[in-house]
Design a protein around this motif. Sequence first.
Motif, mmCIF file in Angstrom:
data_model
loop_
_atom_site.group_PDB
_atom_site.id
_atom_site.type_symbol
_atom_site.label_atom_id
_atom_site.label_comp_id
_atom_site.label_asym_id
_atom_site.label_seq_id
_atom_site.Cartn_x
_atom_site.Cartn_y
_atom_site.Cartn_z
ATOM 1 N N ILE A 44 -24.458 -28.300 47.910
ATOM 2 C CA ILE A 44 -25.201 -28.060 46.668
ATOM 3 C C ILE A 44 -25.875 -29.350 46.201
ATOM 4 O O ILE A 44 -27.044 -29.348 45.797
ATOM 5 C CB ILE A 44 -24.254 -27.514 45.572
ATOM 6 N N LEU A 45 -25.147 -30.472 46.291
ATOM 7 C CA LEU A 45 -25.712 -31.764 45.890
ATOM 8 C C LEU A 45 -26.908 -32.127 46.771
ATOM 9 O O LEU A 45 -27.939 -32.589 46.274
ATOM 10 C CB LEU A 45 -24.643 -32.854 45.989
ATOM 11 N N ILE A 46 -26.767 -31.919 48.070
ATOM 12 C CA ILE A 46 -27.853 -32.237 49.005
ATOM 13 C C ILE A 46 -29.087 -31.406 48.673
ATOM 14 O O ILE A 46 -30.211 -31.927 48.639
ATOM 15 C CB ILE A 46 -27.413 -31.982 50.459
ATOM 16 N N SER A 53 -34.222 -32.210 41.890
ATOM 17 C CA SER A 53 -33.708 -31.718 40.610
ATOM 18 C C SER A 53 -32.345 -32.321 40.267
ATOM 19 O O SER A 53 -31.692 -31.866 39.336
ATOM 20 C CB SER A 53 -33.579 -30.187 40.655
ATOM 21 N N SER A 54 -31.918 -33.328 41.014
ATOM 22 C CA SER A 54 -30.599 -33.929 40.787
ATOM 23 C C SER A 54 -30.668 -34.997 39.710
ATOM 24 O O SER A 54 -31.696 -35.634 39.489
ATOM 25 C CB SER A 54 -30.079 -34.552 42.085
ATOM 26 N N SER A 55 -29.555 -35.213 39.042
ATOM 27 C CA SER A 55 -29.432 -36.279 38.052
ATOM 28 C C SER A 55 -28.993 -37.555 38.761
ATOM 29 O O SER A 55 -28.483 -37.508 39.885
ATOM 30 C CB SER A 55 -28.401 -35.899 36.993
ATOM 31 N N THR A 61 -22.850 -39.460 43.146
ATOM 32 C CA THR A 61 -21.725 -38.701 43.706
ATOM 33 C C THR A 61 -21.952 -38.405 45.183
ATOM 34 O O THR A 61 -21.035 -38.545 46.010
ATOM 35 C CB THR A 61 -21.534 -37.378 42.934
ATOM 36 N N LEU A 62 -23.175 -38.015 45.523
ATOM 37 C CA LEU A 62 -23.491 -37.723 46.917
ATOM 38 C C LEU A 62 -23.381 -38.980 47.782
ATOM 39 O O LEU A 62 -22.842 -38.935 48.901
ATOM 40 C CB LEU A 62 -24.895 -37.126 47.022
ATOM 41 N N LEU A 63 -23.850 -40.096 47.277
ATOM 42 C CA LEU A 63 -23.749 -41.351 48.024
ATOM 43 C C LEU A 63 -22.298 -41.793 48.174
ATOM 44 O O LEU A 63 -21.921 -42.381 49.196
ATOM 45 C CB LEU A 63 -24.580 -42.441 47.338
ATOM 46 N N GLU A 64 -21.463 -41.492 47.176
ATOM 47 C CA GLU A 64 -20.031 -41.767 47.297
ATOM 48 C C GLU A 64 -19.418 -40.922 48.401
ATOM 49 O O GLU A 64 -18.535 -41.388 49.136
ATOM 50 C CB GLU A 64 -19.330 -41.491 45.961
ATOM 51 N N LYS A 65 -19.889 -39.681 48.546
ATOM 52 C CA LYS A 65 -19.412 -38.819 49.628
ATOM 53 C C LYS A 65 -19.792 -39.408 50.994
ATOM 54 O O LYS A 65 -19.028 -39.322 51.956
ATOM 55 C CB LYS A 65 -20.007 -37.416 49.490
#
Length: 249
Positions: A44-46, A53-55, A61-65
């Motif tokens: 969903i983040l990707i 449309s991401s904040s 958060t995605l980069l932390e993943k």
Amino acid sequence: MVKNFKSTIVIGLITILSMFLFTSAVFANSIDKVKLENQDEVKILIEKVQQGSSSPDEVKTLLEKVQQGNSEAVKWFKNLSINNPEKIKEAFNEGITVKNNETVIIDFNDGSSIEFSTKAEPPKTNINTVDDKYSTTSYLITWENYATYKYKVSGITMGYYYIWCKYGANNFNVSGKILDHWDEVHYLYPILVTAKGTNIIKDNANPVIVGGRSIITSFNSTLANIRGEYHCYTSDDYLSDNYCVWTVS
């Protein structure tokens, strides 16, 4: 009596073993469920990042993943154009020229970009001496400028490289003397920016020229060897004269 006692022990062991196997199965299923939920969250983040449309918090958060080694996140990150050496070379073409106080952006249209800029501080005048570690000659005017590039993903800086140049002269529009030069880096895993140092290309001239080189890697794979040549003038119109040329190999 002994026989019944042994039977009781056997039944007890079987019961304990059954409970252990059941607990292990429930635990394993719980782990699988958490993994599935995490992967769904990452997908969903990707999707949101790709749609723009991401904040900022969602991008972080995605980069932390990615840093945690999540397979979906790592796959997404590796597929970005800034992780493709050929696309980087193609984007640089024969070089990127950046004028003073100007920003030039290579936008790969996938959320990744490389941003270049230069900045010159106003010249300091009425200086009669300079630090001995720079020079034994005094200058009436000194300048301190920098040129930089930043490696970005959806607006988040994953790495940067700076070339600094400090130089002096006794008047405007005359030959300058380089007093100091250095480089600096900052980066976030999995990007690694290595500073390879600066050198004087041209001194006692107008402009003076300082070179700097850096190497960018991602997941231990080399992406680019980027070199900058920073041209610094003693002009009183320093805002328009200075420029840096960036090339890649």
